[in-house]
Scaffold this motif. Structure first.
Motif, PDB file in Angstrom:
ATOM      1  N   LYS A  16       0.972  -1.392  -0.141  1.00  0.00           N
ATOM      2  CA  LYS A  16      -0.072   0.108   0.193  1.00  0.00           C
ATOM      3  C   LYS A  16       0.912   1.119   0.137  1.00  0.00           C
ATOM      4  CE  LYS A  16      -3.786   0.173   2.217  1.00  0.00           C
ATOM      5  NZ  LYS A  16      -4.904   0.375   3.364  1.00  0.00           N
ATOM      6  N   LEU A  17       2.076   1.206   0.697  1.00  0.00           N
ATOM      7  CA  LEU A  17       2.975   2.268   0.655  1.00  0.00           C
ATOM      8  C   LEU A  17       3.430   2.570  -0.768  1.00  0.00           C
ATOM      9  CD1 LEU A  17       4.758   4.410   2.283  1.00  0.00           C
ATOM     10  CD2 LEU A  17       6.392   2.519   2.529  1.00  0.00           C
ATOM     11  N   LEU A  18       3.750   1.627  -1.554  1.00  0.00           N
ATOM     12  CA  LEU A  18       4.082   1.789  -2.900  1.00  0.00           C
ATOM     13  C   LEU A  18       3.310   2.321  -3.513  1.00  0.00           C
ATOM     14  CD1 LEU A  18       6.347   1.183  -5.139  1.00  0.00           C
ATOM     15  CD2 LEU A  18       5.335  -0.927  -5.580  1.00  0.00           C
ATOM     16  N   ARG A  19       1.859   2.007  -3.425  1.00  0.00           N
ATOM     17  CA  ARG A  19       0.906   2.686  -4.168  1.00  0.00           C
ATOM     18  C   ARG A  19       0.657   4.315  -3.838  1.00  0.00           C
ATOM     19  NH1 ARG A  19      -5.128   2.768  -3.778  1.00  0.00           N
ATOM     20  NH2 ARG A  19      -6.011   3.196  -5.629  1.00  0.00           N
ATOM     21  N   ALA A  20       0.834   4.512  -2.623  1.00  0.00           N
ATOM     22  CA  ALA A  20       0.851   5.834  -1.961  1.00  0.00           C
ATOM     23  C   ALA A  20       2.023   6.562  -2.878  1.00  0.00           C
ATOM     24  CB  ALA A  20       0.896   5.931  -0.700  1.00  0.00           C
TER      25      ALA A  20
END
Length: 200
Positions: free
Chosen positions: A164-168
């Motif tokens: 999810k961090l990568l997407r953010a």
């Protein structure tokens, strides 16, 4: 040019040239070289400090010069170093010297966070998302909108949260835990770790 460039006896239309290569342009010969003065890192000419970072050594001056060069950009930054070496001070110096300095600096400690706690702390949650979620919670990415988010020990975050961090980071959107709505966020991420992430 498509009618007069020769390299090592062969006529060419396009080529990647290495230093030392010689190209014939009509009746002229050009040798490719590198201006070493332009490729050398800029030297630090300021005082023996940058923000709360202090140091008179050549190594620290190299750090100051690097931070001075990257702070004005929009690049996300990964700071690597052992615990206690001042990684948070580096993040604060980058934020203070950046165009985002008027925005918030939000600090998140990724060490020893469970998946649910890390998810909620970074991205927030809505009321009823889990037991005891009695109200909405705004995560670090929303709190840091317009500024910088410092993720300390990012290598310790659970793998599910790292996705999810990568997407953010890539798309500039987050979704609160238990929500169905994507939210736009404008943050610069400065992450820090003592791990060699390439081996993880």
């Amino acid at each position: 040019s498509k009618n007069g460039i020769w390299l090592a006896g062969s006529r060419i239309e396009a080529a990647h040239l290495a230093p030392g290569a010689r190209v014939h342009l009509g009746s002229s010969e050009v040798e490719v070289g590198i201006d070493r003065r332009r490729t050398q890192q800029r030297r630090w000419t300021g005082p023996d400090e940058l923000g709360d970072l202090l140091g008179a050594s050549r190594a620290m001056h190299d750090v100051f010069a690097t931070l001075e060069r990257i702070a004005p950009t929009s690049m996300h930054v990964l700071v690597h170093g052992e615990s206690g070496t001042g990684k948070e001070l580096v993040a604060r110096a980058i934020h203070a010297a950046s165009p985002r300095c008027a925005g918030p600096l939000t600090v998140v400690d990724g060490a020893a966070m469970s998946r649910s706690l890390a998810d909620s702390e970074l991205f927030g949650h809505v009321r009823g998302a889990f037991t005891d979620a009695n109200s909405d919670h705004v995560g670090a990415f929303e709190r840091g909108h317009g500024g910088t988010v410092f993720l300390d020990e990012v290598g310790e975050l659970p793998l599910e949260v790292q996705a999810k961090l990568l997407r953010a980071v890539q798309e500039g959107t987050i979704r609160r835990l238990g929500d169905t709505v994507d939210r736009r966020v404008d943050v610069r991420v400065v992450a820090a770790t003592h791990r060699d992430l390439r081996r993880c």
